[in-house]
Design an enzyme around this catalytic site. Sequence first.
Site, PDB file in Angstrom:
ATOM      1  N   HIS A   1     -79.312 -21.582   3.829  1.00  0.00           N
ATOM      2  CA  HIS A   1     -78.015 -22.230   4.001  1.00  0.00           C
ATOM      3  C   HIS A   1     -77.395 -21.728   5.303  1.00  0.00           C
ATOM      4  O   HIS A   1     -77.155 -20.536   5.461  1.00  0.00           O
ATOM      5  CB  HIS A   1     -77.117 -21.877   2.809  1.00  0.00           C
ATOM      6  CG  HIS A   1     -75.812 -22.616   2.767  1.00  0.00           C
ATOM      7  ND1 HIS A   1     -74.799 -22.392   3.665  1.00  0.00           N
ATOM      8  CD2 HIS A   1     -75.355 -23.580   1.925  1.00  0.00           C
ATOM      9  CE1 HIS A   1     -73.769 -23.168   3.379  1.00  0.00           C
ATOM     10  NE2 HIS A   1     -74.085 -23.903   2.332  1.00  0.00           N
TER      11      HIS A   1
ATOM     12  N   HIS B   1     -70.122 -13.774  -0.319  1.00  0.00           N
ATOM     13  CA  HIS B   1     -69.927 -13.080   0.942  1.00  0.00           C
ATOM     14  C   HIS B   1     -68.550 -12.422   1.027  1.00  0.00           C
ATOM     15  O   HIS B   1     -67.621 -12.760   0.290  1.00  0.00           O
ATOM     16  CB  HIS B   1     -70.098 -14.049   2.119  1.00  0.00           C
ATOM     17  CG  HIS B   1     -69.088 -15.163   2.178  1.00  0.00           C
ATOM     18  ND1 HIS B   1     -69.059 -16.193   1.279  1.00  0.00           N
ATOM     19  CD2 HIS B   1     -68.070 -15.398   3.042  1.00  0.00           C
ATOM     20  CE1 HIS B   1     -68.084 -17.027   1.578  1.00  0.00           C
ATOM     21  NE2 HIS B   1     -67.455 -16.563   2.647  1.00  0.00           N
TER      22      HIS B   1
ATOM     23  N   GLU C   1     -59.719 -16.916   4.750  1.00  0.00           N
ATOM     24  CA  GLU C   1     -60.020 -18.330   4.526  1.00  0.00           C
ATOM     25  C   GLU C   1     -59.026 -18.955   3.556  1.00  0.00           C
ATOM     26  O   GLU C   1     -58.973 -18.572   2.383  1.00  0.00           O
ATOM     27  CB  GLU C   1     -61.428 -18.484   3.959  1.00  0.00           C
ATOM     28  CG  GLU C   1     -62.517 -17.823   4.797  1.00  0.00           C
ATOM     29  CD  GLU C   1     -63.867 -17.800   4.094  1.00  0.00           C
ATOM     30  OE1 GLU C   1     -63.967 -18.354   2.981  1.00  0.00           O
ATOM     31  OE2 GLU C   1     -64.808 -17.207   4.641  1.00  0.00           O
TER      32      GLU C   1
ATOM     33  N   TYR D   1     -65.494 -29.920  -4.916  1.00  0.00           N
ATOM     34  CA  TYR D   1     -66.109 -28.967  -3.995  1.00  0.00           C
ATOM     35  C   TYR D   1     -67.299 -28.336  -4.700  1.00  0.00           C
ATOM     36  O   TYR D   1     -67.179 -27.843  -5.832  1.00  0.00           O
ATOM     37  CB  TYR D   1     -65.085 -27.913  -3.586  1.00  0.00           C
ATOM     38  CG  TYR D   1     -65.620 -26.833  -2.682  1.00  0.00           C
ATOM     39  CD1 TYR D   1     -66.251 -27.152  -1.484  1.00  0.00           C
ATOM     40  CD2 TYR D   1     -65.489 -25.491  -3.021  1.00  0.00           C
ATOM     41  CE1 TYR D   1     -66.746 -26.161  -0.654  1.00  0.00           C
ATOM     42  CE2 TYR D   1     -65.975 -24.487  -2.193  1.00  0.00           C
ATOM     43  CZ  TYR D   1     -66.602 -24.830  -1.013  1.00  0.00           C
ATOM     44  OH  TYR D   1     -67.089 -23.839  -0.193  1.00  0.00           O
TER      45      TYR D   1
ATOM     46  N   HIS E   1     -58.874 -16.701   0.155  1.00  0.00           N
ATOM     47  CA  HIS E   1     -59.714 -15.506   0.084  1.00  0.00           C
ATOM     48  C   HIS E   1     -59.504 -14.746   1.384  1.00  0.00           C
ATOM     49  O   HIS E   1     -59.962 -15.175   2.438  1.00  0.00           O
ATOM     50  CB  HIS E   1     -61.184 -15.891  -0.109  1.00  0.00           C
ATOM     51  CG  HIS E   1     -61.412 -16.753  -1.308  1.00  0.00           C
ATOM     52  ND1 HIS E   1     -61.717 -18.087  -1.223  1.00  0.00           N
ATOM     53  CD2 HIS E   1     -61.348 -16.466  -2.637  1.00  0.00           C
ATOM     54  CE1 HIS E   1     -61.854 -18.590  -2.442  1.00  0.00           C
ATOM     55  NE2 HIS E   1     -61.631 -17.630  -3.314  1.00  0.00           N
TER      56      HIS E   1
ATOM     57  N   HIS F   1     -66.068 -13.297  -2.374  1.00  0.00           N
ATOM     58  CA  HIS F   1     -65.894 -14.564  -3.074  1.00  0.00           C
ATOM     59  C   HIS F   1     -67.187 -15.353  -2.961  1.00  0.00           C
ATOM     60  O   HIS F   1     -68.116 -14.960  -2.255  1.00  0.00           O
ATOM     61  CB  HIS F   1     -64.713 -15.362  -2.523  1.00  0.00           C
ATOM     62  CG  HIS F   1     -64.749 -15.587  -1.049  1.00  0.00           C
ATOM     63  ND1 HIS F   1     -64.459 -14.603  -0.132  1.00  0.00           N
ATOM     64  CD2 HIS F   1     -65.039 -16.696  -0.310  1.00  0.00           C
ATOM     65  CE1 HIS F   1     -64.555 -15.080   1.089  1.00  0.00           C
ATOM     66  NE2 HIS F   1     -64.922 -16.355   1.014  1.00  0.00           N
TER      67      HIS F   1
END
Length: 454
Positions: free
Chosen positions: A306, A349, A355, A364, A379, A385
Site C-alpha cells: 500500500h 501507523h 490528521e 471510508y 488523530h 491509529h
Amino acid sequence: MNKQTQPKGFVQAASNIGVTEGYMPGFGNDFETEALPGALPVGRNSPQRVEYGLYAEQLSGSPFTAPHATLERSWMYRIRPSVKHVSRFKKVDMSYWKTAPHVIDDVISLGQYRWDPVPFNDEKLTFVTGMRTMTTAGDVGTQVGMASHVYLANTDMEDDYFYSADSELLVVPQDGRLKIFTEFGIIDLEPLEICVLPRGMVFKVTLPDGQARGFVCENYGAKFTLPHRGPIGANCLANPRDFKTPVAAFEEKETPCRVTVKWCGQFHTCEIGHSPLDVVAWHGNYAPYKYDLRTYATIGSISFDHPDPSIFTVLTAPTAEEGTANIDFVIFPERWLANENTFRPPWYHKNIMSELMGNVYGVYDAKPKGFIPGGISLHNCMLPHGPDNNAFEHATKESWDPVKLTNTMSFMFETRFPQQLTRFAADEAPLQDDYVDCWDGLEKKFDGTPGLKD
C-alpha cells in the site's frame, strides 16, 4: 452569458479567450479578463487614466521581491479604490471562530477523536457567522499553521462582505451548494468541488439550496500549490487544466453594506454605502479558483504493498523545510485496488503529521462504520491509529482480485503542527465518546508458533 442568472446589479464578462461557462482553466496562470470591452489596459498596469473612469489597484499575495516562482499579484480596475470600501472599524465578536495559538488548559487534544456531523439549527447564520472552529495549530502571528472549521449556513450574505487578512480559505462543501461572489468573479460550488479564496480578497456567499454545511481549512502559511510529482512525471493527480478561475464580474450597488475583516484572530466591521465587489477588469495570478475532485487522477500500486497516502495530495502549502508541509489537502476518492498479497486499507501507523479527516459522502474503507458523511475525525501527531477491527478482519481474508472502491469521498487536512481542540469541539460538537472502542476487537493472535493465524 445570461445576465438573468445573476443577482440584480451584477455584470459578468460576456466573452474571454479560453473561457468555458464563466471560468478560465489552469493553475497559477496569469489571467486577464474584463466585464466591459476595453476596460483592461493594454501594455501597462497603471495608465495615467483608465477607461470608464476606473481606478487601477494592485492586490499582492507575496512580497514584492519574492522569487518569480512564488511571486503573486493581480491588477484590478475598479469603480472605487478599495480605500473607499472600508471606514472606521469596530470590533465584533465571533465567539465560535478561533485562531491559533488557542490552547485550552482543561481540554485534552491528545486522543483519537471522532464526531458525527454538526447538526443544522434554526439560528440565522451566514457562511461567516456560521463558522465553527474544530481545531487550531501553529501561530497566526508568525504566519504558520492552520485552523479547521465546519460551516453551517442558512442565510444569504446579501449586503454583508468579508475578507481574511490572516489566511487563505480552502472550502470543501458537504451538504448544499454555495454561490461565492468575489472581487474577481463568481464561483458556483457544489459538494465534490472545492475552492480556494485568497488572503485579502473580498467576497460574499449566498445559498442556492437555502442551507449548506461543509468544511474549511484556514491556511496561515504559504499559499496552496500543486505538489511536486517527482517520478510520477507530468500527469495524474490534480492536473493544472482542471482548476477554474472565474471571469470578471462586478456588482454596482449603492445601498448600505457591511464589510467584516479578520485580522490577527480578531474581527472588525465597518459600514459603507456601496458594494465593494466593483472590479470591472483584472489581470494577474493572484485569484480565487475552484476544482472538481472527480477529475483527480488517482495512482497506486498495481503489484503489492500500500503506497503512502501522499499519492492522494491535491494541494500542499509548503514550509521552508523541503518536503514538510504546513498543510496537505489529501482526498480518498473512488478508485481501483489491484495489489496482490497486500493489506489494502491504510496500515496502522504513528505519524509526525497530525490528521483531521472529513467525510463528504459514502463509506471510508478503513472505518466502514461510524465515520458518516459530514463526520470528522482527528488523530494528532505521533498518536497511533488505523483500521478498525471489522476493516482489519475483512482486509486480511479478502480475495486478491482487483476491486473498485465506490461510494466514497473523504479528505484530510494534514499539518506538521499539533492540532488543538476548541471548546466547541470538546463540549458542543457531537463527539462520539465510544470511538476508541472501534479497536477493542483487535486481539492478540501471536502464540509463538509459525503460520498464519485467523
